[in-house]
Scaffold this motif. Sequence first.
Motif, PDB file in Angstrom:
ATOM      1  N   ASN A 157     -25.709  33.358  -3.022  1.00 19.80           N
ATOM      2  CA  ASN A 157     -24.692  33.052  -4.033  1.00 19.80           C
ATOM      3  C   ASN A 157     -23.293  32.860  -3.469  1.00 19.80           C
ATOM      4  N   VAL A 158     -23.198  32.545  -2.188  1.00 23.62           N
ATOM      5  CA  VAL A 158     -21.895  32.496  -1.528  1.00 23.62           C
ATOM      6  C   VAL A 158     -21.793  31.282  -0.604  1.00 23.62           C
ATOM      7  N   ASP A 159     -20.670  30.543  -0.687  1.00 20.69           N
ATOM      8  CA  ASP A 159     -20.298  29.625   0.393  1.00 20.69           C
ATOM      9  C   ASP A 159     -19.146  30.261   1.144  1.00 20.69           C
ATOM     10  N   VAL A 160     -19.124  30.143   2.462  1.00 20.80           N
ATOM     11  CA  VAL A 160     -18.045  30.755   3.238  1.00 20.80           C
ATOM     12  C   VAL A 160     -17.348  29.697   4.093  1.00 20.80           C
ATOM     13  N   PHE A 161     -16.037  29.535   3.836  1.00 20.85           N
ATOM     14  CA  PHE A 161     -15.188  28.592   4.568  1.00 20.85           C
ATOM     15  C   PHE A 161     -14.213  29.398   5.422  1.00 20.85           C
ATOM     16  N   ILE A 162     -14.147  29.110   6.692  1.00 17.58           N
ATOM     17  CA  ILE A 162     -13.217  29.840   7.557  1.00 17.58           C
ATOM     18  C   ILE A 162     -12.269  28.873   8.251  1.00 17.58           C
ATOM     19  N   LEU A 163     -10.975  29.099   8.052  1.00 10.94           N
ATOM     20  CA  LEU A 163      -9.918  28.312   8.691  1.00 10.94           C
ATOM     21  C   LEU A 163      -9.441  29.037   9.941  1.00 10.94           C
ATOM     22  N   TYR A 164      -9.544  28.380  11.091  1.00  8.61           N
ATOM     23  CA  TYR A 164      -8.982  29.004  12.300  1.00  8.61           C
ATOM     24  C   TYR A 164      -8.054  28.014  12.992  1.00  8.61           C
ATOM     25  N   PRO A 165      -7.020  28.510  13.700  1.00  2.72           N
ATOM     26  CA  PRO A 165      -6.076  27.603  14.350  1.00  2.72           C
ATOM     27  C   PRO A 165      -6.737  26.886  15.526  1.00  2.72           C
ATOM     28  N   ALA A 183     -26.485  26.456   5.961  1.00  2.00           N
ATOM     29  CA  ALA A 183     -25.720  25.428   5.251  1.00  2.00           C
ATOM     30  C   ALA A 183     -24.544  26.002   4.471  1.00  2.00           C
ATOM     31  N   ASN A 184     -24.525  27.303   4.199  1.00  2.00           N
ATOM     32  CA  ASN A 184     -23.412  27.866   3.412  1.00  2.00           C
ATOM     33  C   ASN A 184     -22.231  28.276   4.307  1.00  2.00           C
ATOM     34  N   VAL A 185     -22.311  27.973   5.600  1.00  2.00           N
ATOM     35  CA  VAL A 185     -21.245  28.328   6.544  1.00  2.00           C
ATOM     36  C   VAL A 185     -20.436  27.080   6.892  1.00  2.00           C
ATOM     37  N   HIS A 186     -19.100  27.154   6.736  1.00  2.99           N
ATOM     38  CA  HIS A 186     -18.229  26.008   7.011  1.00  2.99           C
ATOM     39  C   HIS A 186     -17.069  26.452   7.894  1.00  2.99           C
ATOM     40  N   ALA A 187     -17.117  26.119   9.165  1.00  4.47           N
ATOM     41  CA  ALA A 187     -16.021  26.441  10.087  1.00  4.47           C
ATOM     42  C   ALA A 187     -15.029  25.281  10.090  1.00  4.47           C
ATOM     43  N   LEU A 188     -13.748  25.583   9.842  1.00  3.69           N
ATOM     44  CA  LEU A 188     -12.706  24.556   9.750  1.00  3.69           C
ATOM     45  C   LEU A 188     -11.608  24.858  10.771  1.00  3.69           C
ATOM     46  N   ALA A 189     -11.364  23.906  11.677  1.00  4.29           N
ATOM     47  CA  ALA A 189     -10.299  24.069  12.682  1.00  4.29           C
ATOM     48  C   ALA A 189      -9.047  23.365  12.168  1.00  4.29           C
ATOM     49  N   ILE A 190      -8.009  24.151  11.860  1.00 10.59           N
ATOM     50  CA  ILE A 190      -6.798  23.579  11.258  1.00 10.59           C
ATOM     51  C   ILE A 190      -5.796  23.236  12.369  1.00 10.59           C
ATOM     52  N   ASP A 191      -5.070  22.115  12.172  1.00 10.84           N
ATOM     53  CA  ASP A 191      -4.015  21.742  13.120  1.00 10.84           C
ATOM     54  C   ASP A 191      -2.785  22.589  12.798  1.00 10.84           C
ATOM     55  N   GLY A 192      -2.672  23.752  13.402  1.00 11.97           N
ATOM     56  CA  GLY A 192      -1.554  24.647  13.120  1.00 11.97           C
ATOM     57  C   GLY A 192      -1.832  26.012  13.691  1.00 11.97           C
ATOM     58  N   THR A 442     -15.435  21.342  11.479  1.00  7.26           N
ATOM     59  CA  THR A 442     -14.688  20.237  10.901  1.00  7.26           C
ATOM     60  C   THR A 442     -13.216  20.435  11.223  1.00  7.26           C
ATOM     61  N   ARG A 443     -12.575  19.429  11.828  1.00 10.32           N
ATOM     62  CA  ARG A 443     -11.140  19.488  12.124  1.00 10.32           C
ATOM     63  C   ARG A 443     -10.392  19.118  10.859  1.00 10.32           C
ATOM     64  N   VAL A 444      -9.404  19.926  10.443  1.00  7.76           N
ATOM     65  CA  VAL A 444      -8.693  19.658   9.178  1.00  7.76           C
ATOM     66  C   VAL A 444      -7.179  19.687   9.406  1.00  7.76           C
ATOM     67  N   PRO A 445      -6.435  18.862   8.627  1.00  6.13           N
ATOM     68  CA  PRO A 445      -4.978  18.888   8.744  1.00  6.13           C
ATOM     69  C   PRO A 445      -4.405  20.116   8.038  1.00  6.13           C
ATOM     70  N   ARG A 456     -14.098  21.478  -2.512  1.00  4.54           N
ATOM     71  CA  ARG A 456     -14.797  20.960  -3.701  1.00  4.54           C
ATOM     72  C   ARG A 456     -16.021  20.139  -3.305  1.00  4.54           C
ATOM     73  N   GLU A 457     -15.837  19.254  -2.312  1.00  2.00           N
ATOM     74  CA  GLU A 457     -16.917  18.365  -1.903  1.00  2.00           C
ATOM     75  C   GLU A 457     -18.084  19.169  -1.320  1.00  2.00           C
ATOM     76  N   ARG A 458     -17.759  20.149  -0.483  1.00  2.00           N
ATOM     77  CA  ARG A 458     -18.853  20.887   0.173  1.00  2.00           C
ATOM     78  C   ARG A 458     -19.638  21.772  -0.796  1.00  2.00           C
ATOM     79  N   ILE A 459     -18.960  22.358  -1.789  1.00  2.00           N
ATOM     80  CA  ILE A 459     -19.726  23.270  -2.661  1.00  2.00           C
ATOM     81  C   ILE A 459     -20.493  22.495  -3.726  1.00  2.00           C
ATOM     82  N   ALA A 460     -20.197  21.195  -3.851  1.00  2.00           N
ATOM     83  CA  ALA A 460     -20.915  20.385  -4.858  1.00  2.00           C
ATOM     84  C   ALA A 460     -22.262  19.898  -4.339  1.00  2.00           C
TER      85      ALA A 460
END
Length: 461
Positions: A157-165, A183-192, A442-445, A456-460
């Motif tokens: 019952n959980v999606d997990v998104f993690i933002l790391y620099p 599939a419920n794990v989303h690693a996001l590398a933020i530019d910052g 996924t690299r994100v701004p 929104r897109e990933r949990i849909a």
Amino acid sequence: MRYISTRGQAPVLTFEQAMMTGLARDGGLYVPEAVPVFSAETFAAMAGLPYEEIAFRVMKPFIGETFTDAEFKGLLAKAYAGFGHAARAPLKQIAPNHFLLELFHGPTLAFKDFAMQIIGQMMQAALARSGERITIVGATSGDTGSAAIEAFRGLANVDVFILYPHGRVSEVQRRQMTTPVEANVHALAIDGSFDDAQARLKDMFNDFAFRDEVRLAGVNSINWARVLAQVVYYVSAAVNLGAPFRPVSFTVPTGNFGDIFAGYIARKMGLPIDRLVIATNQNDILDRALRSGAYETNGVKPSISPSMDIQVSSNFERALFDAYGRDGKAIAALMADLKAGGFRISQGALETLRATFASGRASEDETLATIRATLASSGELLCPHGAVGVKVAEENLGQAPMVTLATAHPAKFPDAVEQATGLRPALPPRMADLYTRPERVTRVPNDLGALMALVRERIAR
Ligand SMILES: *Cc1c(COP(=O)(O)O)cnc(C)c1O
């Protein structure tokens, strides 16, 4: 037990609600309305008990009726079963009257596992009861993210998104976030920086429409349940060293002030803590604030102890709330000033803080020298965060036994350890294939709109 916000304008919540909510709707952090005080006999009776039993006794008054006793004991058993040490948080002596509290025997080799593993269990149990789904979004300087992913991977019952620099976490930290296949794990590398990641996370929580739409839940150390789970190892260490019959001191390598705030709560519960010492790296805003009274940000300098490369220490707000006599309006005003660069702590509040906390800092060179010296004097290999702690602890030794929190395994930061000692620490056998597993990220701004669209897109799916 009821939970109130440090800014005084959010609804009062139960433990379960506070755990599921994370950040309060007025931007504040949840704290217990009143901290229970344990008697000396209650502490004395915990000496020698298994870690899970101490956890049950310490956490029970804070969670109230959220779970039955049997259910809660079952969750604790599952949470700590995956640790690589029977004591969970063993003490190791490194010098006369100076001990390390090894908090790195969990699945991701850092102390964050202590809280994250039990939160994963508690959230799953609560969601199974209600049939709801949540979206966890976390910001990490490295260790929170890997611990959260490890605790939530594969949960129904959980999606997990993690933002790391991007580019500012160690390779082991990154791989622990990018190699899980669920599939419920989303690693996001933020530019910052980490502060950027944490600011975007707070922005998402402050967009109430988005927050409700995706059922956002937080597991950063702003989540009260995390602080609570960390109170346990202060108690277990202290009673094993003779509390309540003699006081014990702690030195805590500090970034977001969550871990040391747990020590502060233990002290409020009546645990005889003599000195509670904040140890910072070159990002020393907390040390400077306690010395000068000026809490002023001046940018993050990347260091060899990256999990402490933080300027805005979220949990410090909880300490300020008490130091300002629990005046939510005053805290809201300070936090508005902080957005503009800083604030001065009032004289009264500063004296209150100084009565509780000591502080010190370690430069990069001092950190490396401490890793080297501790290996030579005790045979122990420290991670750079633990080394910051040991250096500052050595400046604060007194009559009471000093316990320095060893917050990560040296193999999590092998480059710094090798630079200091020439030895490259090996990963424990249970995770030896980490360097060969494929990565997914996924690299994100550094942009709120883009991040919300992605969630929104990933949990849909
Ligand atoms: C997170 C972390 C810290 C800092 O802990 P806070 O609760 O943010 O103060 C210190 N050391 C390590 C290894 C960490 O992962």
